[in-house]
Structure formats: structure tokens, C-alpha cells
Design a protein around this motif. Structure first.
Motif, PDB file in Angstrom:
ATOM      1  N   MET A 198       0.828  -1.193   0.000  1.00 25.63           N
ATOM      2  CA  MET A 198       0.000   0.000   0.000  1.00 25.63           C
ATOM      3  C   MET A 198       0.867   1.249   0.000  1.00 25.63           C
ATOM      4  SD  MET A 198      -2.969  -1.233   2.509  1.00 25.63           S
ATOM      5  CE  MET A 198      -3.758   0.290   2.071  1.00 25.63           C
ATOM      6  N   ARG A 199       0.207   2.411  -0.167  1.00 26.99           N
ATOM      7  CA  ARG A 199       0.912   3.694  -0.115  1.00 26.99           C
ATOM      8  C   ARG A 199       1.743   3.794   1.174  1.00 26.99           C
ATOM      9  NH1 ARG A 199       0.182   7.945  -3.537  1.00 26.99           N
ATOM     10  NH2 ARG A 199       0.674   6.140  -4.826  1.00 26.99           N
ATOM     11  N   ASN A 200       2.972   4.323   1.046  1.00 24.16           N
ATOM     12  CA  ASN A 200       3.822   4.506   2.229  1.00 24.16           C
ATOM     13  C   ASN A 200       3.069   5.264   3.301  1.00 24.16           C
ATOM     14  OD1 ASN A 200       5.876   3.333   0.775  1.00 24.16           O
ATOM     15  ND2 ASN A 200       6.906   5.265   0.278  1.00 24.16           N
ATOM     16  N   ALA A 201       3.275   4.879   4.544  1.00 26.44           N
ATOM     17  CA  ALA A 201       2.534   5.504   5.649  1.00 26.44           C
ATOM     18  C   ALA A 201       2.770   7.009   5.686  1.00 26.44           C
ATOM     19  CB  ALA A 201       2.929   4.859   6.964  1.00 26.44           C
ATOM     20  N   GLY A 202       3.959   7.457   5.324  1.00 24.47           N
ATOM     21  CA  GLY A 202       4.254   8.890   5.339  1.00 24.47           C
ATOM     22  C   GLY A 202       3.841   9.609   4.073  1.00 24.47           C
ATOM     23  N   ILE A 203       3.135   8.921   3.172  1.00 21.66           N
ATOM     24  CA  ILE A 203       2.660   9.426   1.883  1.00 21.66           C
ATOM     25  C   ILE A 203       3.781   9.706   0.886  1.00 21.66           C
ATOM     26  CG2 ILE A 203       1.153  11.072   0.706  1.00 21.66           C
ATOM     27  CD1 ILE A 203      -0.563  10.488   2.756  1.00 21.66           C
ATOM     28  N   ARG A 204       4.961  10.077   1.390  1.00 24.36           N
ATOM     29  CA  ARG A 204       6.030  10.469   0.466  1.00 24.36           C
ATOM     30  C   ARG A 204       6.698   9.274  -0.200  1.00 24.36           C
ATOM     31  NH1 ARG A 204       6.820  14.453   4.433  1.00 24.36           N
ATOM     32  NH2 ARG A 204       6.382  16.504   3.578  1.00 24.36           N
ATOM     33  N   PHE A 205       7.216   9.539  -1.396  1.00 29.20           N
ATOM     34  CA  PHE A 205       8.093   8.592  -2.090  1.00 29.20           C
ATOM     35  C   PHE A 205       9.380   8.506  -1.265  1.00 29.20           C
ATOM     36  CE2 PHE A 205      10.980   7.018  -5.271  1.00 29.20           C
ATOM     37  CZ  PHE A 205      10.191   6.308  -6.155  1.00 29.20           C
ATOM     38  N   VAL A 206       9.857   7.311  -0.996  1.00 29.68           N
ATOM     39  CA  VAL A 206      11.085   7.145  -0.217  1.00 29.68           C
ATOM     40  C   VAL A 206      12.174   6.629  -1.142  1.00 29.68           C
ATOM     41  CG1 VAL A 206      12.188   5.969   1.717  1.00 29.68           C
ATOM     42  CG2 VAL A 206       9.792   6.620   1.869  1.00 29.68           C
ATOM     43  N   CYS A 207      13.272   7.379  -1.242  1.00 39.24           N
ATOM     44  CA  CYS A 207      14.365   7.013  -2.135  1.00 39.24           C
ATOM     45  C   CYS A 207      15.673   7.199  -1.380  1.00 39.24           C
ATOM     46  CB  CYS A 207      14.322   7.908  -3.378  1.00 39.24           C
ATOM     47  SG  CYS A 207      15.539   7.462  -4.610  1.00 39.24           S
ATOM     48  N   ARG A 208      16.159   6.134  -0.761  1.00 38.41           N
ATOM     49  CA  ARG A 208      17.420   6.222  -0.025  1.00 38.41           C
ATOM     50  C   ARG A 208      17.920   4.813   0.294  1.00 38.41           C
ATOM     51  NH1 ARG A 208      13.897   7.245   4.759  1.00 38.41           N
ATOM     52  NH2 ARG A 208      14.390   5.560   6.204  1.00 38.41           N
ATOM     53  N   THR A 209      19.154   4.732   0.755  1.00 37.01           N
ATOM     54  CA  THR A 209      19.681   3.436   1.181  1.00 37.01           C
ATOM     55  C   THR A 209      19.215   3.166   2.599  1.00 37.01           C
ATOM     56  OG1 THR A 209      21.569   3.641  -0.276  1.00 37.01           O
ATOM     57  CG2 THR A 209      21.799   2.119   1.564  1.00 37.01           C
ATOM     58  N   VAL A 210      18.702   1.965   2.820  1.00 38.27           N
ATOM     59  CA  VAL A 210      18.185   1.621   4.155  1.00 38.27           C
ATOM     60  C   VAL A 210      18.914   0.386   4.687  1.00 38.27           C
ATOM     61  CG1 VAL A 210      15.905   2.582   3.624  1.00 38.27           C
ATOM     62  CG2 VAL A 210      16.308   0.133   3.303  1.00 38.27           C
ATOM     63  N   GLN A 211      18.837   0.232   5.992  1.00 35.19           N
ATOM     64  CA  GLN A 211      19.424  -0.938   6.648  1.00 35.19           C
ATOM     65  C   GLN A 211      18.369  -2.036   6.691  1.00 35.19           C
ATOM     66  OE1 GLN A 211      22.727  -0.931   7.797  1.00 35.19           O
ATOM     67  NE2 GLN A 211      22.713   1.013   6.662  1.00 35.19           N
TER      68      GLN A 211
ATOM     69  N   GLY B 241      -6.292   9.244   2.875  1.00 39.40           N
ATOM     70  CA  GLY B 241      -7.453   9.816   3.554  1.00 39.40           C
ATOM     71  C   GLY B 241      -7.030  10.749   4.674  1.00 39.40           C
ATOM     72  N   LYS B 242      -5.994  10.327   5.398  1.00 39.35           N
ATOM     73  CA  LYS B 242      -5.489  11.150   6.505  1.00 39.35           C
ATOM     74  C   LYS B 242      -4.957  12.482   5.999  1.00 39.35           C
ATOM     75  CE  LYS B 242      -4.116   8.519  10.445  1.00 39.35           C
ATOM     76  NZ  LYS B 242      -3.268   7.385  10.717  1.00 39.35           N
ATOM     77  N   ALA B 243      -4.224  12.439   4.899  1.00 37.00           N
ATOM     78  CA  ALA B 243      -3.666  13.668   4.334  1.00 37.00           C
ATOM     79  C   ALA B 243      -4.790  14.600   3.867  1.00 37.00           C
ATOM     80  CB  ALA B 243      -2.734  13.343   3.171  1.00 37.00           C
ATOM     81  N   ILE B 244      -5.833  14.004   3.262  1.00 41.57           N
ATOM     82  CA  ILE B 244      -6.974  14.815   2.814  1.00 41.57           C
ATOM     83  C   ILE B 244      -7.661  15.446   4.030  1.00 41.57           C
ATOM     84  CG2 ILE B 244      -9.234  14.732   1.683  1.00 41.57           C
ATOM     85  CD1 ILE B 244      -8.075  12.303   0.030  1.00 41.57           C
ATOM     86  N   HIS B 245      -7.792  14.638   5.086  1.00 45.49           N
ATOM     87  CA  HIS B 245      -8.390  15.130   6.328  1.00 45.49           C
ATOM     88  C   HIS B 245      -7.640  16.373   6.834  1.00 45.49           C
ATOM     89  CE1 HIS B 245     -10.016  13.864  10.576  1.00 45.49           C
ATOM     90  NE2 HIS B 245     -10.295  15.116  10.279  1.00 45.49           N
ATOM     91  N   HIS B 246      -6.310  16.262   6.886  1.00 43.30           N
ATOM     92  CA  HIS B 246      -5.507  17.398   7.346  1.00 43.30           C
ATOM     93  C   HIS B 246      -5.686  18.606   6.437  1.00 43.30           C
ATOM     94  CE1 HIS B 246      -2.737  14.409   9.604  1.00 43.30           C
ATOM     95  NE2 HIS B 246      -3.659  14.908  10.406  1.00 43.30           N
ATOM     96  N   ALA B 247      -5.750  18.340   5.125  1.00 48.77           N
ATOM     97  CA  ALA B 247      -5.888  19.453   4.174  1.00 48.77           C
ATOM     98  C   ALA B 247      -7.229  20.159   4.360  1.00 48.77           C
ATOM     99  CB  ALA B 247      -5.742  18.930   2.745  1.00 48.77           C
TER     100      ALA B 247
ATOM    101  N   ILE C 151     -14.694  17.640  11.316  1.00 45.21           N
ATOM    102  CA  ILE C 151     -14.507  16.451  10.464  1.00 45.21           C
ATOM    103  C   ILE C 151     -13.882  15.337  11.327  1.00 45.21           C
ATOM    104  CG2 ILE C 151     -13.446  15.571   8.338  1.00 45.21           C
ATOM    105  CD1 ILE C 151     -15.261  17.962   7.829  1.00 45.21           C
ATOM    106  N   HIS C 152     -14.533  14.188  11.375  1.00 40.40           N
ATOM    107  CA  HIS C 152     -14.037  13.104  12.222  1.00 40.40           C
ATOM    108  C   HIS C 152     -13.023  12.213  11.501  1.00 40.40           C
ATOM    109  CE1 HIS C 152     -16.715  14.216  15.362  1.00 40.40           C
ATOM    110  NE2 HIS C 152     -17.794  14.018  14.630  1.00 40.40           N
ATOM    111  N   ASP C 153     -13.298  11.893  10.258  1.00 41.65           N
ATOM    112  CA  ASP C 153     -12.411  10.963   9.562  1.00 41.65           C
ATOM    113  C   ASP C 153     -12.649  11.101   8.058  1.00 41.65           C
ATOM    114  OD1 ASP C 153     -10.484   8.997   9.313  1.00 41.65           O
ATOM    115  OD2 ASP C 153     -11.908   7.340   9.460  1.00 41.65           O
TER     116      ASP C 153
END
Lengths: 221, 77
Positions: free
Chosen positions: A104-117, B18-24, B33-35
Motif C-alpha cells: 500500500m501507499r507509504n505511511a508517510g505518503i512520500r516517495f522514499v528514495c534512499r539506502t536503508v538498513q 485519507g489522513k492527508a486529505i483530512h488534514h488538508a 470532520i471526524h475521519d
């Protein structure tokens, strides 16, 4: 030794993968277009490379998993041919049902591009035999959808059967239980988000990816 | 004929978009807005004879990933 690297429209790590397989394994490596319905005979390895197949339309890997060549890949995997899916290749293998769960989409939303351990969790597989169990290695990631998800029962089963091959040793993308790579039940299919083919010589900043291919030579030969 | 397929994330599956949209939404000054959960709408134009079971097969084989998503089929007028 013979290998095939599958090319989809939007693949972009296909050549790097072919170079790694040719250079390290010395395998005769063909690039196979996604519209092919058959694979070359007597393959010792099939690699599904990274990239953005079909522009990631619908879901990452969803369209590629339904392309003609994948039926041949699924059949080969079921016969026991080793299949390595990296990044988009991992996404395609889950979408094709060869590996459980979803990316799924990364939890931080951002594209992650780096070397990881990464921590090597299972050094008994055909892909990881040249690593030590518990060893930490440095491999690059470059993805937007690398957040591995599966239900708790599936995760327990993966862990219980030693099917977690690699785990992130640092926060990367929110993956369940920090999973970076998993094996199928019979151990001949590996899907992983990090790119071993991008870490095979010193000019890459390291060569920790090399041993994955070296290990395969021993297992296949 | 037109059919709409709504693909949504299953309950319990985290939805960072969804979370990012919520924040926006909140950063625009809207409150209460709850969720927010994001999904996908797919519109399919087809012959009137297309069966419900074919539509369901399309959904479960391709349009939704049943590991993380649910689908709902709505016949449009």
C-alpha cells in the motif's frame, strides 16, 4: 544457466537487473516483453524488475499481474522455477497471487528514495544463503507503495514458517512488522521492495546486493 | 447502460491518503470532520445484458484487491 527479465511498459530497472544477473551469475539473460505468452525454455531464474508498470494505473502492479506473460510466470513458479520480484516486481507478485498480502501507499505518503538498513531474517532460502541470519545489510529503496499489509493471521503464518526474508532495521514506509521481503510457501519465489541489483559494486556505494545473486548461482548450479 | 463500481479500503486498513486529505480539509479552516477515507469510483458503460455475476467477477479479479479493498456495484439510471 538461463534467466529471463520480464519487461512491462513502464519498467525501469529491467536493464539493471539483467546486468546484475549476467555479470554476477554469468547467466544467459533474455528480456521478455509482457505480451509474450511463453517464456524461454529451461529457465533457472525469472526476475520481475522494478519500475512503474502501466503507470501504476488502478493499483501498483495490478495491470501487469494480468498481462499475458504473467500466466507463464505463474505456471513456471508453480513448477518450482525461482522467481525474484523487486519493488514493482514485488507488487506484481502479490497482485498475481504468487505472494500473500498487498503493498500500500507509504505511511508517510512520500516517495522514499534512499539506502536503508535491512536485517536478514532467513538465510536458509535459495536467495539468501550467502547472508548470515540476523546480519544487517545496506540496500537502496525507491518506492511510493512499499507499505506491506496482510492480516494478522497471514503475518503470523509468514513469521512462523520463516517466510520473512528481510525486515527493515529502521522506519521506512509503515510496513506491517517492518517486512521488506517475503518468500512463498515453497521458497522459490521472493518479493522484496529494496533493490539488490542497485548495490552490486563499490561505485554503487556498496555491494551488499551482490550476495543475493551469488547465492542463487550455488543453489541453481 | 452504465454501472458504477465503488472501491473502498476495508475497515481497519490504514488510509494515509485519507489522513492527508483530512488534514488538508482542516487546514482550509473546516472543522468538525471526524475521519476521511479515500476510495475509487469506476464507471462502466456496457450492454444491457451484462450479468451481475460478470460484474462481480470483474471487481474481484481486477477492479478491487480483495486483500485490502471492498467493492460496491451500483446500477446507474
Amino acid at each position: 544457466m538461463r534467466a529471463a527479465v520480464i519487461q512491462f511498459p513502464g519498467s525501469n530497472c529491467d536493464r539493471d537487473m539483467a546486468v546484475a544477473i549476467r555479470q554476477i551469475m554469468g547467466a544467459e539473460t533474455s528480456l521478455v516483453w509482457h505480451r509474450e505468452t511463453a517464456l524461454p525454455d529451461n529457465l533457472d531464474l525469472i526476475a520481475i524488475p522494478g519500475g512503474f508498470s502501466y503507470g501504476d494505473y488502478l493499483r501498483s502492479g495490478a495491470m501487469a499481474a494480468r498481462s499475458p506473460v504473467m500466466q507463464a510466470v505463474v505456471a513456471a513458479a508453480q513448477r518450482g522455477v525461482p522467481v525474484l520480484g523487486v519493488c514493482n516486481g514485488f507488487q506484481i507478485l502479490t497482485e498475481a497471487g504468487l505472494l500473500p498480502g498487498a503493498l500500500m501507499r507509504n505511511a508517510g505518503i512520500r516517495f522514499v528514495c534512499r539506502t536503508v538498513q535491512l536485517k536478514v531474517e532467513n538465510s536458509q532460502s535459495i536467495f539468501t544463503s550467502q547472508y548470515d541470519s540476523g546480519e544487517t545489510i545496506a540496500i537502496p529503496v525507491a518506492h511510493h507503495d512499499g507499505n506491506y499489509f496482510a492480516d494478522a493471521e497471514t503475518l503470523d503464518r509468514l513469521e512462523g514458517n520463516g517466510r520473512v526474508a528481510f525486515r527493515y532495521a529502521e522506519p521506512v514506509n509503515g510496513s506491517s512488522r517492518n517486512i521488506a521481503g517475503i518468500l512463498n510457501d515453497s521458497g522459490n519465489v521472493l518479493g522484496m521492495m529494496p533493490h539488490p541489483e542497485r548495490m552490486i559494486e563499490d561505485v554503487h556505494g556498496g555491494s551488499d546486493g551482490r550476495r543475493l545473486f551469488e547465492g542463487l548461482i550455488r543453489q541453481i548450479a | 447502460m452504465k454501472t458504477r463500481v465503488f472501491v473502498t479500503l476495508k475497515n481497519g486498513v490504514l488510509d494515509p491518503q485519507g489522513k492527508a486529505i483530512h488534514h488538508a480539509i482542516e487546514s482550509l479552516g473546516f472543522s468538525g470532520i471526524h475521519d476521511v477515507r479515500a476510495g475509487r469510483l469506476i464507471e462502466i458503460e456496457h450492454e444491457p445484458g451484462l450479468s451481475q455475476s460478470d460484474l462481480e467477477a470483474m471487481c474481484s479479479k481486477l477492479l478491487a484487491n480483495m486483500v485490502i479493498e471492498n467493492f460496491e456495484i451500483e446500477q446507474a439510471a
